[in-house]
Scaffold this active site. Structure first.
Site, PDB file in Angstrom:
ATOM      1  N   LYS A 116       0.981  -1.140   0.160  1.00  0.00           N
ATOM      2  CA  LYS A 116      -0.147   0.039  -0.203  1.00  0.00           C
ATOM      3  C   LYS A 116       0.751   1.389   0.267  1.00  0.00           C
ATOM      4  CE  LYS A 116      -3.514  -2.113   2.005  1.00  0.00           C
ATOM      5  NZ  LYS A 116      -4.884  -3.109   3.234  1.00  0.00           N
ATOM      6  N   GLN A 170      -4.701  -1.809   9.313  1.00  0.00           N
ATOM      7  CA  GLN A 170      -4.859  -3.495   8.218  1.00  0.00           C
ATOM      8  C   GLN A 170      -5.315  -4.485   9.387  1.00  0.00           C
ATOM      9  OE1 GLN A 170      -4.119  -3.799   5.827  1.00  0.00           O
ATOM     10  NE2 GLN A 170      -3.934  -5.625   5.701  1.00  0.00           N
ATOM     11  N   ASP A 203     -11.732   2.541   3.243  1.00  0.00           N
ATOM     12  CA  ASP A 203     -11.575   0.546   3.068  1.00  0.00           C
ATOM     13  C   ASP A 203     -12.989  -0.026   2.526  1.00  0.00           C
ATOM     14  OD1 ASP A 203      -9.623  -1.109   2.778  1.00  0.00           O
ATOM     15  OD2 ASP A 203      -9.711  -0.019   5.450  1.00  0.00           O
TER      16      ASP A 203
HETATM   17  N1  GUN Z   1      -6.631  -7.479   5.630  1.00  0.00           N
HETATM   18  C1  GUN Z   1      -6.866  -8.185   5.167  1.00  0.00           C
HETATM   19  N2  GUN Z   1      -7.533  -7.357   3.982  1.00  0.00           N
HETATM   20  C2  GUN Z   1      -7.587  -5.729   3.996  1.00  0.00           C
HETATM   21  C3  GUN Z   1      -8.130  -4.634   3.152  1.00  0.00           C
HETATM   22  O1  GUN Z   1      -8.613  -4.853   2.236  1.00  0.00           O
HETATM   23  N3  GUN Z   1      -8.214  -3.894   3.717  1.00  0.00           N
HETATM   24  C4  GUN Z   1      -7.844  -4.079   5.799  1.00  0.00           C
HETATM   25  N4  GUN Z   1      -8.004  -2.738   6.191  1.00  0.00           N
HETATM   26  N5  GUN Z   1      -7.046  -4.541   6.142  1.00  0.00           N
HETATM   27  C5  GUN Z   1      -7.601  -6.178   5.262  1.00  0.00           C
END
Ligand code: GUN
Length: 281
Positions: free
Chosen positions: A52, A96, A119
């Site tokens: 990211k 996350q 998200d």
């Molecule tokens: N953990 C696995 N995929 C994601 C996601 O798309 N967003 C977040 N915040 N955590 C994750």
């Protein structure tokens, strides 16, 4: 031969479009900032968070990284999220997942301001999607819609079957296909006669979390098959929920694993960061 929907290529095209957009916004004095919070050192999360940050760098979005120790308390994390909610120079907040067990995930996600919920997990974002109002959309299903559109696959009037009903993929996927005027059926672990239903699909989206579960017996001739699953098989090779080699000869288009849906998720997160400026106005 089926069209192989190249998520890697499509996501790269989108990233380049976003890069240009962000550069133009910068010229107008608008800088976009994403705050990324990771609690603990889950190795998969570290990889995702690293990717990211890299995507932000490529596109020109400023990223603020908060790498907190496993012992961080729920109230400490809530305090950080609240302080980021209040900052005018922060457009997006991403916590996350998964979080350590002593932290209530829903409580944290519900505390992120819906205006910064890149998200798309906040109940207000999900509610807005369900009634067709403006808001952030969960990245993986939003990425699937982009894959379909950019591959010139029409959704309107099509029989769309979604296998899986998770809050992050299955449910928002169904709502997005409905928004595009598809006729949508959602299947899950308690569905009877799964094959009977999946065989009706013009567009079949599979997010059930079982390696190579979907074989050609589940797929109508000429269907479009979208595979959200990602697993490592016994030879340490990546595979999806769909048995690609078995299904490819019967369908008209299919996403590979890796290189299909996966690369779109982070790109759509970047897209949400860019859209956040509009949503925050
Ligand atoms: N953990 C696995 N995929 C994601 C996601 O798309 N967003 C977040 N915040 N955590 C994750």
């Amino acid at each position: 031969m089926a069209l192989r929907i190249d998520g890697k290529k499509i996501s790269m095209e989108m990233k380049d479009e976003l890069k240009e957009k962000v550069a133009a916004m910068k010229e107008d004095g608008v800088e976009i900032t994403l705050a990324v919070i990771q609690v603990g050192k889950d190795p998969a999360s570290t990889v995702y968070v690293g990717n990211k940050k890299k995507a932000c760098e490529y596109i020109g979005i400023r990223s603020l990284a908060y790498e907190l120790p496993e012992e961080t308390t729920e109230s400490e994390l809530l305090e950080l999220v609240e302080s980021l909610n209040d900052r005018d120079d922060v457009n997006g907040i991403l916590v996350q997942l998964p979080l350590p067990e002593h932290i209530n995930e829903n409580k944290i996600l519900n505390t992120i301001s819906a205006k910064k919920d890149v998200d798309g997990f906040h109940p207000q974002s999900v509610g807005a999607l369900s009634i067709g109002q403006k808001g952030f959309v969960s990245c993986t299903p939003a990425g699937i819609i982009e894959l379909l559109k950019r591959s010139n696959i029409e959704i309107e009037g099509k029989e769309c079957v979604v296998v899986g009903r998770s809050n992050i993929v299955g449910k928002p996927m169904a709502l997005l296909l409905l928004r595009e005027n598809g006729t949508v059926t959602v299947c899950h672990s308690r569905t009877k006669d799964l094959k009977e239903i999946t065989k009706r699909a013009d567009i079949l989206v599979v997010a059930l979390g079982k390696p190579k579960f979907i074989t050609k017996e589940y797929v109508k001739e000429g269907a479009v098959v979208i595979d959200v699953g990602i697993h490592r098989n016994e030879n340490n090779k990546l595979c999806g929920d769909v048995d690609y080699d078995d299904v490819e000869p019967v369908c008209s288009a299919i996403t590979p694993v890796p290189g299909g849906v996966g690369p779109m998720t982070i790109t759509m997160l970047m897209n949400n960061c860019v859209e956040s400026v509009e949503i925050q106005k």
